[in-house]
Enzyme design. Structure first.
Site, short mmCIF file in Angstrom:
data_model
loop_
_atom_site.label_atom_id
_atom_site.label_comp_id
_atom_site.label_asym_id
_atom_site.label_seq_id
_atom_site.Cartn_x
_atom_site.Cartn_y
_atom_site.Cartn_z
N CYS A 111 -47.13 -1.43 111.37
CA CYS A 111 -46.82 -1.68 112.78
C CYS A 111 -45.57 -2.53 112.97
CB CYS A 111 -48.00 -2.32 113.48
SG CYS A 111 -49.50 -1.36 113.28
N HIS A 234 -45.27 -5.09 119.85
CA HIS A 234 -46.06 -3.97 119.34
C HIS A 234 -47.33 -3.88 120.17
CE1 HIS A 234 -48.57 -1.46 117.00
NE2 HIS A 234 -49.29 -2.44 116.50
N ASN A 264 -52.93 2.18 120.11
CA ASN A 264 -52.02 1.60 119.13
C ASN A 264 -51.38 2.75 118.34
OD1 ASN A 264 -50.89 0.45 116.84
ND2 ASN A 264 -52.56 -1.00 116.51
O1 UT7 Z 1 -51.57 -2.61 114.75
C1 UT7 Z 1 -52.01 -3.43 113.71
C2 UT7 Z 1 -52.55 -4.64 114.24
N1 UT7 Z 1 -53.93 -4.46 114.64
C3 UT7 Z 1 -54.41 -5.23 115.58
O2 UT7 Z 1 -53.69 -5.98 116.17
C4 UT7 Z 1 -55.89 -5.23 115.86
C5 UT7 Z 1 -56.36 -6.66 116.03
N2 UT7 Z 1 -57.77 -6.78 116.33
C6 UT7 Z 1 -58.30 -6.42 117.52
O3 UT7 Z 1 -57.62 -5.92 118.38
C7 UT7 Z 1 -59.75 -6.75 117.78
O4 UT7 Z 1 -60.25 -7.56 116.73
C8 UT7 Z 1 -60.67 -5.49 117.92
C9 UT7 Z 1 -60.35 -4.78 119.22
C10 UT7 Z 1 -60.46 -4.57 116.73
C11 UT7 Z 1 -62.15 -5.91 117.97
O5 UT7 Z 1 -62.35 -6.83 119.03
P1 UT7 Z 1 -63.15 -8.18 118.77
O6 UT7 Z 1 -63.24 -8.89 120.06
O7 UT7 Z 1 -62.48 -8.91 117.65
O8 UT7 Z 1 -64.58 -7.65 118.36
P2 UT7 Z 1 -65.43 -8.00 117.03
O9 UT7 Z 1 -64.88 -7.27 115.87
O10 UT7 Z 1 -65.62 -9.48 116.96
O11 UT7 Z 1 -66.83 -7.35 117.42
C12 UT7 Z 1 -67.66 -7.91 118.45
C13 UT7 Z 1 -68.93 -7.07 118.54
C14 UT7 Z 1 -69.60 -6.81 117.18
O12 UT7 Z 1 -70.99 -6.79 117.41
P3 UT7 Z 1 -71.92 -8.08 117.08
O13 UT7 Z 1 -71.72 -8.37 115.63
O14 UT7 Z 1 -71.39 -9.17 117.96
O15 UT7 Z 1 -73.26 -7.61 117.44
C15 UT7 Z 1 -69.14 -5.43 116.80
O16 UT7 Z 1 -70.06 -4.77 115.95
O17 UT7 Z 1 -68.59 -5.75 119.05
C16 UT7 Z 1 -69.08 -4.73 118.14
N3 UT7 Z 1 -68.13 -3.62 118.20
C17 UT7 Z 1 -68.19 -2.68 119.14
N4 UT7 Z 1 -69.02 -2.48 120.19
C18 UT7 Z 1 -68.79 -1.43 120.97
C19 UT7 Z 1 -67.09 -3.36 117.37
N5 UT7 Z 1 -66.46 -2.24 117.77
C20 UT7 Z 1 -67.13 -1.80 118.87
C21 UT7 Z 1 -66.95 -0.70 119.72
N6 UT7 Z 1 -67.80 -0.55 120.76
N7 UT7 Z 1 -65.96 0.19 119.54
#
Ligand code: UT7
Length: 307
Positions: A111, A234, A264
């Site tokens: 990215c 980005h 993305n």
């Molecule tokens: O381009 C390269 C650079 N990449 C990025 O910049 C990505 C950076 N990261 C992010 O944008 C975020 O971390 C994500 C959007 C990928 C995830 O968001 P988050 O707020 O960090 O969520 P999390 O991983 O902490 O997950 C929170 C909860 C979890 O459940 P529990 O453990 O709290 O019960 C996940 O299992 O949300 C759950 N979860 C989902 N729920 C519904 C994870 N993915 C999903 C989903 N739908 N798609």
């Protein structure tokens, strides 16, 4: 000499998938995706490939630049999703658009790739090694995604953006450009496998490093936030963009976004946004912009672009 953008272009596949459609195949919801990422839909290639999208974006950028294909002497494609390992995407694009005088190569910095390709082009121009550069960011990420993994499949999309740089008199801006391979396991894609990401780790890294890189590049060039018309980040996540703006204490409307429409698109995201803004007449000659990229590697950085 400095490379000035004299043409932009972009292309996304007509087919797209919105959050509602995704929520029928994995356990997620429109509400969760919008809230956590800002993404509403992503375009997904059915017939298109990385090469075909790159070619369409390139043709538009060339038309906009009023240069002809033979005048291009350097052609760089930033991609992590080329159709084949050899030949490189840049050579495939060269063949299609007949840029017969160009040196062609691909660059993979995920990215951050478009930013590093932009810096590379500027360095070639400053060294007098070329005059007219075609720079493309093109990705067909849908082929690298596990569509059963809700933590990644909601994020990414396909598309391409291109710019043409022409050498003009001017001073080269200093850049901030960083990599840390020790943190590489946070975002990986093994051969024949899918993209895997520790989302929280990448999120924290981006929110910490991007404001620091921008502050660094402003200082290096004796510029202040108010000298910058737009901060082109980005397009990974709305919350990352908001957090960067907050940390820098700069109003959010200086941070244009189109991730809601495309998701993305890795190295295509910055040129896609530049082209959209150019076509909407939002970019004026002489304005200074900051480009900032971050992603797998881990790699990140920021550069000044004088429109
Ligand atoms: O381009 C390269 C650079 N990449 C990025 O910049 C990505 C950076 N990261 C992010 O944008 C975020 O971390 C994500 C959007 C990928 C995830 O968001 P988050 O707020 O960090 O969520 P999390 O991983 O902490 O997950 C929170 C909860 C979890 O459940 P529990 O453990 O709290 O019960 C996940 O299992 O949300 C759950 N979860 C989902 N729920 C519904 C994870 N993915 C999903 C989903 N739908 N798609």
């Amino acid at each position: 000499m400095i490379g000035k953008i004299c043409g932009t272009g972009s292309y996304v596949p007509v087919e797209y998938m919105d959050n509602h459609e995704l929520s029928r195949t994995v356990e997620t919801s429109d509400e969760w995706i919008r809230e956590r990422t800002g993404i509403v839909k992503r375009h997904i290639a059915k017939e298109d490939t990385t090469v075909s999208m790159a070619v369409k974006a390139a043709k538009q950028a060339l038309t906009d630049s009023e240069l002809c294909e033979e005048e291009i002497d350097l052609l760089i494609v930033s991609t992590i999703s080329s159709n084949v390992i050899l030949p490189c995407t840049a050579c495939e694009v060269q063949k299609e658009i007949h840029a017969i005088n160009a040196t062609c190569f691909d660059l993979n910095a995920a990215c951050t790739g478009f930013l590093f390709a932009y810096n590379t082009a500027q360095a070639y121009i400053a060294a007098g090694m070329c005059k007219n550069v075609l720079l493309i960011g093109a990705e067909c990420l849908s082929t690298l995604i596990d569509w059963k993994d809700r933590t990644t499949c909601i994020l990414f999309g396909d598309g391409a953006g291109a710019v043409v740089l022409r050498a003009e008199k001017g001073n080269l801006y200093r850049t901030v450009s960083c990599s840390d391979g020790r943190k590489g396991t946070a975002l990986t894609c093994d051969m024949g496998d899918y993209i895997k990401m520790n989302g929280q780790e990448v999120f924290k890294f981006a929110v910490r490093q991007v404001p620091e890189a921008i502050a660094g590049v402003l200082k290096e060039n004796n510029l202040k936030e108010e000298d910058i018309a737009h901060f082109i980040l980005h397009q990974a996540n709305r919350r990352i963009v908001e957090a960067v703006a907050r940390r820098m204490n700069v109003e959010l409307d200086k941070f244009p976004m189109n991730l809601q429409e495309y998701g993305n698109t890795s190295s295509a995201s910055i040129p896609l946004l530049l082209d959209e803004m150019n076509r909407q007449g939002k970019l004026k000659r002489g304005q200074k912009l900051i480009l900032a990229g971050f992603g797998a590697g881990l790699s990140w950085g920021a550069s000044v672009l004088e429109w």
